[in-house]
Design an enzyme around this catalytic site. Sequence first.
Site, PDB file in Angstrom:
ATOM      1  N   CYS A  95      16.271  61.270  39.492  1.00 54.05           N
ATOM      2  CA  CYS A  95      15.053  62.038  39.265  1.00 54.05           C
ATOM      3  C   CYS A  95      14.578  62.839  40.490  1.00 54.05           C
ATOM      4  O   CYS A  95      15.144  63.871  40.770  1.00 54.05           O
ATOM      5  CB  CYS A  95      13.962  61.104  38.723  1.00 54.05           C
ATOM      6  SG  CYS A  95      12.635  62.005  37.909  1.00 54.05           S
ATOM      7  N   ARG A 129       4.704  66.616  30.992  1.00 48.46           N
ATOM      8  CA  ARG A 129       5.740  65.711  31.478  1.00 48.46           C
ATOM      9  C   ARG A 129       6.661  65.329  30.315  1.00 48.46           C
ATOM     10  O   ARG A 129       6.207  65.154  29.180  1.00 48.46           O
ATOM     11  CB  ARG A 129       5.116  64.452  32.073  1.00 48.46           C
ATOM     12  CG  ARG A 129       4.262  64.715  33.284  1.00 48.46           C
ATOM     13  CD  ARG A 129       3.909  63.432  34.013  1.00 48.46           C
ATOM     14  NE  ARG A 129       5.043  62.881  34.738  1.00 48.46           N
ATOM     15  CZ  ARG A 129       5.468  63.330  35.927  1.00 48.46           C
ATOM     16  NH1 ARG A 129       4.849  64.337  36.527  1.00 48.46           N
ATOM     17  NH2 ARG A 129       6.497  62.771  36.515  1.00 48.46           N
ATOM     18  N   HIS A 192      15.623  56.693  34.788  1.00 46.91           N
ATOM     19  CA  HIS A 192      15.167  55.457  35.417  1.00 46.91           C
ATOM     20  C   HIS A 192      15.482  54.343  34.425  1.00 46.91           C
ATOM     21  O   HIS A 192      16.203  54.534  33.461  1.00 46.91           O
ATOM     22  CB  HIS A 192      13.653  55.494  35.634  1.00 46.91           C
ATOM     23  CG  HIS A 192      13.171  56.660  36.423  1.00 46.91           C
ATOM     24  ND1 HIS A 192      13.203  56.693  37.795  1.00 46.91           N
ATOM     25  CD2 HIS A 192      12.613  57.827  36.037  1.00 46.91           C
ATOM     26  CE1 HIS A 192      12.668  57.831  38.211  1.00 46.91           C
ATOM     27  NE2 HIS A 192      12.316  58.546  37.172  1.00 46.91           N
TER      28      HIS A 192
END
Length: 240
Positions: A95, A129, A192
């Site tokens: 990320c 997001r 993640h």
Amino acid sequence: MDAPVIDLLQLYPRDMNIYGDWGNVLVLRKRLQLRGYEVRLHEYNPGDSFPEQVDLIVGGGGQDSGQNKIQADLLGLGGRLKELADDGVPMLAICGLYQLFGHRFTTHTGEVITGIGLLDAETVGGPTRLIGNTVLESAEFGTVIGYENHSGLTTLGPDLTPFGTVTKGQGNNGQDGTEGARYRHVIASYLHGSLLPKNPAVADYLVRHAAERRYGTFNDVALEVPYEAAARSDAAARPR
Ligand code: GLN
């Protein structure tokens, strides 16, 4: 006989280490130890001296503010990291660090955080997001499972291969179906989760190349990790 040593470097654990990314380090260390390797873990934060011997590099995600904090230091390391990548050192960049392995991340407020250009990729912050459980198909690794949470939208240069194709979730930019990037033995991804506990094939790719590069061989013992298969199918079945 002394156990063979693998030097594992975690980049910026203080500022770039969110949504469970530390689990990647634990999994790499454990899967090496179970195969008879001694693991020397080096934690590198801004201003630290870079170790002489590095066999495997891993770094996690971070807020835009964390990326700002490490930017200058990372630019200083860029040449070294590119040399190591070209020399076949396996790396995992998640990320926020993935974005800064590319050319730059222009945040949604218009601030430019310059990257090292190890990957031919460019990231621009979007208005919302991209958050949720994610599943990819990868020719190399099969089904890959993770969790994404980023504002940056990444576009790969024409010669850069993605890590996988999204079957659930948004991936690099929510548009072209790609997720992450691959270069030599470098794996970059938005996932993640942590990524590696859910995806042992990816972990083993990294440890194999670390050992083979240093010693010419890899002690390729099949590992039976309890609950691994169940955890994978549970994670893959979760709604976004
Ligand atoms: N700050 C970056 C973004 O929002 C990276 C986030 C992350 O590492 N999870 O896109």
